[in-house]
Design an enzyme around this catalytic site. Structure first.
Site, PDB file in Angstrom:
ATOM      1  CG  HIS A 126      11.836   4.992  -8.093  1.00 48.09           C
ATOM      2  ND1 HIS A 126      10.723   4.447  -7.236  1.00 48.09           N
ATOM      3  CD2 HIS A 126      11.680   3.998  -9.267  1.00 48.09           C
ATOM      4  CE1 HIS A 126      10.270   3.479  -7.796  1.00 48.09           C
ATOM      5  NE2 HIS A 126      10.707   2.905  -8.863  1.00 48.09           N
ATOM      6  CG  ASN A 225       4.703  -2.405   3.619  1.00 44.96           C
ATOM      7  OD1 ASN A 225       5.326  -1.298   3.725  1.00 44.96           O
ATOM      8  ND2 ASN A 225       3.714  -2.447   3.122  1.00 44.96           N
TER       9      ASN A 225
END
Length: 253
Positions: A126, A225
């Site tokens: 990104h 996570n």
């Protein structure tokens, strides 16, 4: 398999790291939150306060470009103050030990490079928010160059070479993914024997496809996570604990 507790998860992860020859980490915003950089999607994240500016809007509207740069400069103290956290340092230690050939990241904060990864070994899906680039000819610019002109005129500057808009070197919604980075990430996912997804919600595609690709190519898959992801059922190990605490034991001396 979901780790029953943090200690068990760290022990299992340590065993998998020891057994692996080629480890590819895949990092998302969660690895940088302990560094003071807010994430985008969580409650209170950046996108709950500011609607993202899509790429086509940035290109078409001077007002959108001005707002995009206003937001970026408002965030500058946060990015400038951020230092690599325990997760970054642990991955850098494994990289220096020869376990990690390169890292794939959705993050734009440059912290993997600061932690010790060579720039060529950080695959940025990104982009990177610490510098700017012309969307026409690709000329790179320091943020200081942009800010000087923005402050002087109140307007986002255009490229000194081709007069096209200058934008942070990040990938916005609707903007094409970087071909070289996508190809390199694909190769890494196919060639590793341990793929570790860290701090990613695994909902942004096509980036979220890389853990699946690695698993389907024969690698073991670990997901670290705080929140569940849609790929947890596929993982060999899921650790739902703080990333810094999970990876801290691997920082080394």
């Amino acid at each position: 398999m979901i780790a029953s507790d943090l200690r068990s998860g760290v022990e299992q992860l340590g065993d998998m790291i020891a057994e692996a020859s080629v480890i590819v980490p895949f990092t998302g915003a969660g690895i940088s939150t302990e560094c003071g950089i807010p994430d985008f999607r969580s409650p209170g994240g950046l996108w709950t306060r500011n609607r993202p500016i899509p790429f086509d809007e940035f290109v078409a509207s001077a007002d959108a470009r001005n707002e995009a740069w206003r937001r970026r400069f408002a965030m500058e103290p946060i990015f400038a103050a951020a230092k690599p956290g325990r997760g970054h340092r642990a991955l850098a230690a494994l990289y220096k030990a020869g376990k990690i050939p390169a890292i794939v990241t959705q993050n734009i904060d440059n912290l993997h490079q600061v932690s010790g990864f060579a720039g060529d070994h950080v695959v940025e899906l990104h982009g990177n928010t610490t510098y700017a680039r012309c969307i026409g000819c690709g000329q790179a610019y320091d943020l200081a160059w942009v800010k000087q002109r923005f402050d002087a005129s109140g307007r986002a500057p255009d490229c000194a070479v081709c007069d096209e808009p200058v934008k942070t070197a990040t990938i916005s919604f609707g903007q094409a993914m970087p071909e070289q980075a996508m190809q390199r990430a694909t190769e890494l996912a196919q060639q590793c024997d341990l793929f570790v997804a860290i701090g990613s919600s695994l909902v942004v595609w096509p980036a979220a496809g890389f853990p699946l690709l690695a698993k389907n190519s024969g690698a073991r898959l670990v997901i670290i996570n705080n929140e569940p992801t849609e790929q947890d059922d596929l993982a060999d190990l899921v650790i739902r604990h703080d990333i810094g605490e999970t990876l801290g034991p691997f920082v080394g001396n």
